[in-house]
Design a protein around this motif. Structure first.
Motif, PDB file in Angstrom:
ATOM      1  N   GLU A   1      -6.204  -4.928   7.502  1.00 21.98           N
ATOM      2  CA  GLU A   1      -5.789  -6.005   8.408  1.00 21.98           C
ATOM      3  C   GLU A   1      -4.281  -6.063   8.579  1.00 21.98           C
ATOM      4  OE1 GLU A   1      -7.347  -9.862   7.494  1.00 21.98           O
ATOM      5  OE2 GLU A   1      -9.393  -9.109   7.309  1.00 21.98           O
ATOM      6  N   ILE A   2      -3.536  -5.777   7.529  1.00 27.57           N
ATOM      7  CA  ILE A   2      -2.078  -5.925   7.615  1.00 27.57           C
ATOM      8  C   ILE A   2      -1.356  -4.587   7.716  1.00 27.57           C
ATOM      9  CG2 ILE A   2      -2.134  -8.124   6.416  1.00 27.57           C
ATOM     10  CD1 ILE A   2      -1.040  -6.733   3.944  1.00 27.57           C
ATOM     11  N   ASP A   3      -2.111  -3.507   7.805  1.00 26.55           N
ATOM     12  CA  ASP A   3      -1.533  -2.167   7.982  1.00 26.55           C
ATOM     13  C   ASP A   3      -0.533  -1.816   6.878  1.00 26.55           C
ATOM     14  OD1 ASP A   3      -1.388   0.283   9.290  1.00 26.55           O
ATOM     15  OD2 ASP A   3       0.368  -0.327  10.454  1.00 26.55           O
ATOM     16  N   ILE A   4      -1.034  -1.864   5.638  1.00 30.39           N
ATOM     17  CA  ILE A   4      -0.238  -1.487   4.470  1.00 30.39           C
ATOM     18  C   ILE A   4      -1.113  -0.565   3.631  1.00 30.39           C
ATOM     19  CG2 ILE A   4      -0.994  -3.477   3.102  1.00 30.39           C
ATOM     20  CD1 ILE A   4       1.796  -3.625   1.867  1.00 30.39           C
ATOM     21  N   THR A   5      -0.498   0.346   2.908  1.00 39.16           N
ATOM     22  CA  THR A   5      -1.293   1.264   2.092  1.00 39.16           C
ATOM     23  C   THR A   5      -1.942   0.519   0.936  1.00 39.16           C
ATOM     24  OG1 THR A   5       0.519   1.854   0.593  1.00 39.16           O
ATOM     25  CG2 THR A   5       0.288   3.179   2.619  1.00 39.16           C
ATOM     26  N   LEU A   6      -3.082   1.047   0.496  1.00 35.32           N
ATOM     27  CA  LEU A   6      -3.758   0.461  -0.659  1.00 35.32           C
ATOM     28  C   LEU A   6      -2.856   0.466  -1.889  1.00 35.32           C
ATOM     29  CD1 LEU A   6      -7.397   1.861  -0.421  1.00 35.32           C
ATOM     30  CD2 LEU A   6      -6.713  -0.530  -0.414  1.00 35.32           C
ATOM     31  N   ALA A   7      -2.101   1.537  -2.042  1.00 33.45           N
ATOM     32  CA  ALA A   7      -1.207   1.647  -3.204  1.00 33.45           C
ATOM     33  C   ALA A   7      -0.163   0.535  -3.206  1.00 33.45           C
ATOM     34  CB  ALA A   7      -0.534   3.010  -3.228  1.00 33.45           C
ATOM     35  N   ASN A   8       0.469   0.296  -2.063  1.00 32.22           N
ATOM     36  CA  ASN A   8       1.505  -0.740  -1.992  1.00 32.22           C
ATOM     37  C   ASN A   8       0.912  -2.135  -2.143  1.00 32.22           C
ATOM     38  OD1 ASN A   8       3.665   0.980  -1.763  1.00 32.22           O
ATOM     39  ND2 ASN A   8       3.624   1.004   0.459  1.00 32.22           N
ATOM     40  N   LEU A   9      -0.256  -2.368  -1.561  1.00 35.16           N
ATOM     41  CA  LEU A   9      -0.896  -3.671  -1.698  1.00 35.16           C
ATOM     42  C   LEU A   9      -1.332  -3.886  -3.153  1.00 35.16           C
ATOM     43  CD1 LEU A   9      -1.662  -6.204  -0.191  1.00 35.16           C
ATOM     44  CD2 LEU A   9      -3.860  -5.161   0.336  1.00 35.16           C
ATOM     45  N   SER A  10      -1.787  -2.836  -3.809  1.00 41.13           N
ATOM     46  CA  SER A  10      -2.172  -2.922  -5.210  1.00 41.13           C
ATOM     47  C   SER A  10      -0.980  -3.286  -6.092  1.00 41.13           C
ATOM     48  CB  SER A  10      -2.789  -1.602  -5.663  1.00 41.13           C
ATOM     49  OG  SER A  10      -3.186  -1.675  -6.998  1.00 41.13           O
ATOM     50  N   ILE A  11       0.172  -2.744  -5.788  1.00 38.25           N
ATOM     51  CA  ILE A  11       1.397  -3.076  -6.535  1.00 38.25           C
ATOM     52  C   ILE A  11       1.694  -4.565  -6.411  1.00 38.25           C
ATOM     53  CG2 ILE A  11       3.917  -2.792  -6.530  1.00 38.25           C
ATOM     54  CD1 ILE A  11       3.358   0.208  -5.875  1.00 38.25           C
ATOM     55  N   LEU A  12       1.545  -5.102  -5.203  1.00 40.81           N
ATOM     56  CA  LEU A  12       1.756  -6.540  -5.005  1.00 40.81           C
ATOM     57  C   LEU A  12       0.690  -7.347  -5.747  1.00 40.81           C
ATOM     58  CD1 LEU A  12       2.586  -6.665  -1.195  1.00 40.81           C
ATOM     59  CD2 LEU A  12       4.145  -7.193  -3.077  1.00 40.81           C
ATOM     60  N   LYS A  13      -0.550  -6.931  -5.616  1.00 37.95           N
ATOM     61  CA  LYS A  13      -1.680  -7.651  -6.217  1.00 37.95           C
ATOM     62  C   LYS A  13      -1.570  -7.693  -7.737  1.00 37.95           C
ATOM     63  CE  LYS A  13      -6.718  -7.458  -6.541  1.00 37.95           C
ATOM     64  NZ  LYS A  13      -6.942  -6.844  -7.839  1.00 37.95           N
ATOM     65  N   ASN A  14      -1.089  -6.621  -8.339  1.00 40.27           N
ATOM     66  CA  ASN A  14      -0.983  -6.537  -9.795  1.00 40.27           C
ATOM     67  C   ASN A  14       0.354  -7.025 -10.333  1.00 40.27           C
ATOM     68  OD1 ASN A  14      -3.607  -5.501 -10.218  1.00 40.27           O
ATOM     69  ND2 ASN A  14      -2.898  -3.514  -9.476  1.00 40.27           N
ATOM     70  N   ASN A  15       1.131  -7.660  -9.459  1.00 35.60           N
ATOM     71  CA  ASN A  15       2.406  -8.274  -9.835  1.00 35.60           C
ATOM     72  C   ASN A  15       3.405  -7.265 -10.403  1.00 35.60           C
ATOM     73  OD1 ASN A  15       3.826 -10.649  -9.658  1.00 35.60           O
ATOM     74  ND2 ASN A  15       3.408 -11.244 -11.757  1.00 35.60           N
ATOM     75  N   LYS A  16       3.407  -6.053  -9.852  1.00 39.13           N
ATOM     76  CA  LYS A  16       4.322  -5.009 -10.300  1.00 39.13           C
ATOM     77  C   LYS A  16       5.492  -4.806  -9.319  1.00 39.13           C
ATOM     78  CE  LYS A  16       1.743  -3.780 -13.806  1.00 39.13           C
ATOM     79  NZ  LYS A  16       2.120  -4.143 -15.140  1.00 39.13           N
ATOM     80  N   ALA A  17       5.473  -5.520  -8.192  1.00 37.41           N
ATOM     81  CA  ALA A  17       6.493  -5.338  -7.160  1.00 37.41           C
ATOM     82  C   ALA A  17       7.819  -5.956  -7.587  1.00 37.41           C
ATOM     83  CB  ALA A  17       6.030  -5.959  -5.850  1.00 37.41           C
ATOM     84  N   LYS A  18       8.896  -5.312  -7.205  1.00 37.47           N
ATOM     85  CA  LYS A  18      10.233  -5.845  -7.450  1.00 37.47           C
ATOM     86  C   LYS A  18      10.777  -6.558  -6.210  1.00 37.47           C
ATOM     87  CE  LYS A  18      10.657  -4.204 -11.584  1.00 37.47           C
ATOM     88  NZ  LYS A  18      10.535  -5.102 -12.701  1.00 37.47           N
ATOM     89  N   ALA A  19      10.146  -6.313  -5.045  1.00 38.59           N
ATOM     90  CA  ALA A  19      10.588  -6.926  -3.795  1.00 38.59           C
ATOM     91  C   ALA A  19       9.433  -6.916  -2.810  1.00 38.59           C
ATOM     92  CB  ALA A  19      11.766  -6.145  -3.218  1.00 38.59           C
ATOM     93  N   ILE A  20       9.536  -7.772  -1.794  1.00 40.71           N
ATOM     94  CA  ILE A  20       8.563  -7.793  -0.712  1.00 40.71           C
ATOM     95  C   ILE A  20       9.307  -8.102   0.581  1.00 40.71           C
ATOM     96  CG2 ILE A  20       7.960 -10.214  -1.163  1.00 40.71           C
ATOM     97  CD1 ILE A  20       5.124  -9.569  -0.142  1.00 40.71           C
ATOM     98  N   ARG A  21       8.997  -7.367   1.615  1.00 41.76           N
ATOM     99  CA  ARG A  21       9.612  -7.616   2.916  1.00 41.76           C
ATOM    100  C   ARG A  21       9.044  -8.894   3.503  1.00 41.76           C
ATOM    101  NH1 ARG A  21       9.976  -1.844   6.097  1.00 41.76           N
ATOM    102  NH2 ARG A  21      11.195  -0.816   4.489  1.00 41.76           N
ATOM    103  N   LEU A  22       9.888  -9.640   4.199  1.00 43.16           N
ATOM    104  CA  LEU A  22       9.411 -10.860   4.829  1.00 43.16           C
ATOM    105  C   LEU A  22       8.354 -10.561   5.885  1.00 43.16           C
ATOM    106  CD1 LEU A  22      12.675 -12.968   5.153  1.00 43.16           C
ATOM    107  CD2 LEU A  22      10.824 -13.213   3.498  1.00 43.16           C
ATOM    108  N   SER A  23       8.464  -9.421   6.550  1.00 50.68           N
ATOM    109  CA  SER A  23       7.449  -9.062   7.548  1.00 50.68           C
ATOM    110  C   SER A  23       6.096  -8.819   6.872  1.00 50.68           C
ATOM    111  CB  SER A  23       7.881  -7.832   8.345  1.00 50.68           C
ATOM    112  OG  SER A  23       8.094  -6.724   7.491  1.00 50.68           O
TER     113      SER A  23
END
Length: 82
Positions: free
Chosen positions: A24-46
């Motif tokens: 739905e949001i046109d993001i890779t599973l890998a990048n969404l998984s990083i966000l979901k698992n709270n491993k991200a250091k940053a997130i774009r506002l878009s």
């Protein structure tokens, strides 16, 4: 890190899986998984905008500030003067 991403909670509340949301949001599973698992250091506002749109929520529903414990190691490199 003091900012917690509660994407997994919001996805469960909306009954959306990782693959469905990624499509739905046109993001890779890998990048969404990083966000979901709270491993991200940053997130774009878009990206945050698209997630909020897809999950019908506010940024505050996804992001939470939790104060670090004093002296807690946040896995960052610390340099001390000697």
């Amino acid at each position: 890190m003091a900012i917690i991403i509660n994407l997994d909670v919001m996805m469960a509340m909306r009954k959306k899986g990782l693959t469905e949301l990624a499509g739905e949001i046109d993001i890779t599973l890998a990048n969404l998984s990083i966000l979901k698992n709270n491993k991200a250091k940053a997130i774009r506002l878009s990206t945050l905008n698209e997630i909020c749109k897809a999950l019908d929520c506010q940024p505050g529903d996804l992001l939470q500030y939790v104060a670090d414990e004093e002296g807690a190691d946040d896995n960052s490199t610390k340099i001390e003067n000697t």
